[in-house]
Design an enzyme around this catalytic site. Sequence first.
Site, short mmCIF file in Angstrom:
data_model
loop_
_atom_site.label_atom_id
_atom_site.label_comp_id
_atom_site.label_asym_id
_atom_site.label_seq_id
_atom_site.Cartn_x
_atom_site.Cartn_y
_atom_site.Cartn_z
N HIS A 25 49.13 -10.89 -18.22
CA HIS A 25 49.53 -11.52 -17.11
C HIS A 25 49.44 -13.02 -17.25
O HIS A 25 50.13 -13.84 -17.07
CB HIS A 25 49.20 -10.99 -15.66
CG HIS A 25 49.52 -9.71 -15.31
ND1 HIS A 25 49.39 -8.50 -16.12
CD2 HIS A 25 50.24 -9.41 -14.35
CE1 HIS A 25 50.18 -7.49 -15.51
NE2 HIS A 25 50.53 -7.90 -14.40
N GLY A 394 54.43 2.85 -20.06
CA GLY A 394 54.92 1.93 -19.29
C GLY A 394 56.25 0.84 -19.89
O GLY A 394 56.89 1.82 -20.54
N GLN A 396 56.27 -0.54 -22.79
CA GLN A 396 56.02 -0.49 -23.97
C GLN A 396 57.23 0.52 -24.79
O GLN A 396 57.93 0.29 -25.90
CB GLN A 396 54.78 -0.11 -24.77
CG GLN A 396 53.52 -0.90 -24.19
CD GLN A 396 52.35 -0.17 -24.10
OE1 GLN A 396 52.12 0.87 -24.60
NE2 GLN A 396 51.35 -0.71 -23.25
N1 UDP Z 1 46.49 -10.74 -28.06
C1 UDP Z 1 45.56 -11.68 -28.66
N2 UDP Z 1 44.50 -11.31 -29.76
C2 UDP Z 1 44.57 -9.97 -30.26
C3 UDP Z 1 45.33 -9.12 -29.32
C4 UDP Z 1 46.14 -9.40 -28.36
O1 UDP Z 1 45.59 -13.03 -28.38
O2 UDP Z 1 43.78 -9.83 -30.80
C5 UDP Z 1 47.34 -11.22 -26.89
C6 UDP Z 1 48.72 -11.16 -27.62
O3 UDP Z 1 49.04 -12.20 -28.20
C7 UDP Z 1 49.51 -11.09 -26.03
C8 UDP Z 1 48.39 -10.50 -25.22
O4 UDP Z 1 47.14 -10.60 -25.72
O5 UDP Z 1 49.79 -12.45 -25.56
C9 UDP Z 1 48.77 -8.82 -25.01
O6 UDP Z 1 49.79 -8.80 -24.12
P1 UDP Z 1 51.01 -7.66 -24.37
O7 UDP Z 1 52.13 -7.74 -23.20
O8 UDP Z 1 51.41 -7.74 -25.82
O9 UDP Z 1 50.16 -6.36 -24.09
P2 UDP Z 1 49.10 -5.73 -22.64
O10 UDP Z 1 47.82 -6.24 -23.32
O11 UDP Z 1 49.74 -6.37 -21.59
O12 UDP Z 1 49.26 -4.37 -23.03
#
Ligand code: UDP
Length: 484
Positions: A25, A394, A396
């Site tokens: 978010h 979700g 995904q």
């Molecule tokens: N992310 C990151 N480093 C990591 C893993 C994830 O910066 O090692 C960031 C990724 O770039 C993205 C966010 O974390 O912006 C994850 O958001 P996403 O909607 O893909 O998945 P969620 O964590 O909400 O399931």
Amino acid sequence: MAGNNNTLRGKNIHTFMVSFPGQGHVNPLLRLGRRLAALGALVTFCAPEAAGASIRKNNSITDDSRPTPCGRGAIRFQFFDDDWDFNSPSCDDFRAYLAQMEAAGREKLPELIHKEAEAGRPVSCLINNPFIPWVSDVAESLSIPNAVLWIQSCACFSAYYHYHNGLVPFPTAQEPEMDVQLPRMPLLRHDEFPDFLHPRSPYVFLRDAILGQFRNLTIPSCVLMDTLDEIERDNIEYMSRVIGRPIRTVGPLCKELDLESECKALRADFFKAEDCIEWLDSKPPRLVVYISFGSVVHLRQEQVDEIANGLAESEVSFLWVVRPLPREKNWKPHVLPDGFLDMVGERGRIVQWSPQEEVLAHLSMACFMTHCGWNSTMEVLASGVPVMAFPQWGDQVTNAKFMVDVFKVGLRMCRGEVEGRVVPRDEVASVLEAVVRGPRAKEIRANALKWKKAAETAVAERGSSYMNMQCFVEEVASFDLVPN
Ligand code: UDP
């Protein structure tokens, strides 16, 4: 605000953003903040202290309220205490947390906003992301214009909207395998629409949290979306008409702008990103698979073993994010198979958290094994890197469907948690081989590059997302400010 002039057409613009404290978010909202600041706004990025503590610690932020110059504007943080006890035995009760955050936020946000006005920085617009629809109520009660940043695809927005309003049939306990036909969309199988909406979903609390925004959709003047017209144009036009207010696509928000380095470096990671770029620099082009399951998904240990063994078999280089556990979860940390690290040596690198956009933009990238969160989806589309889709739940599962069958930028590894299947090591290795070197690899890479180009065009001057952002800022500038 030395050196900055937060005016647009002679008006001071102060956008006050409120984020749910989740990484998925915070990232897109902060990126939107950067863009608004670049155009001349003062941006206050506000979130509960639960996020504040991690953000400060992992991004070396010592003074929240010090504005960081960004283009013609600036960004500052402001965290509020949500009075949640992270040491209590029920600290991972999500419903209770949402209720507590709402109670604290409804009381504290108006106070913060009044203080801004007293300090000569009245708020021009309140922007929130999903899970905290009550921010729209706060905006309305203070007569401040409100916009929502939707952080998933328009396809998912449509699914939630149609479900909430009972406009199309969805599977029921009696008919769990029913397919879902939403307007302007390919038919979604029973395991391809956002699965919080399926009666078998164990995540009913997340369905309720997300649908909250659809109960409040009459308040925001527009819905900003981190997507781009080029990938879901028909659906965006259709949904704009259906909800009776503009949907303004402003993505991919992850696309870098030409900004000061201090502003570019402004991140809100909940974990400390490890420096792995030098390691990537040592690898030849297109030879590294990047593996990450976002900030929330926790795979079964057996699945981690199979991925590790599949990587060992495939002989590719890989960068794998194995996250530390969140403090409130009672999960077991993942362990890698005995001798795995010695066996792969310099071929593999494990990190706890990576600077993902930088990683995906690196020349060494061969493909991305991803859980298909929407941020990761936008980031990989914007980078032109092929995908191994490993969705769990979700949105995904919907994002995986679109990446594989509609955008055609990769291959599927599984259909989601509901399959209850551990993807075996030989499948991990064979899908990897197919995406990188198989008969379809060339076509997949060509498609990935096509969407990368589309993403660049959308955010470039006069592109669709660029124009929508301009339009939004003009709109905010045109609001008649009331003293708040
Ligand atoms: N992310 C990151 N480093 C990591 C893993 C994830 O910066 O090692 C960031 C990724 O770039 C993205 C966010 O974390 O912006 C994850 O958001 P996403 O909607 O893909 O998945 P969620 O964590 O909400 O399931």
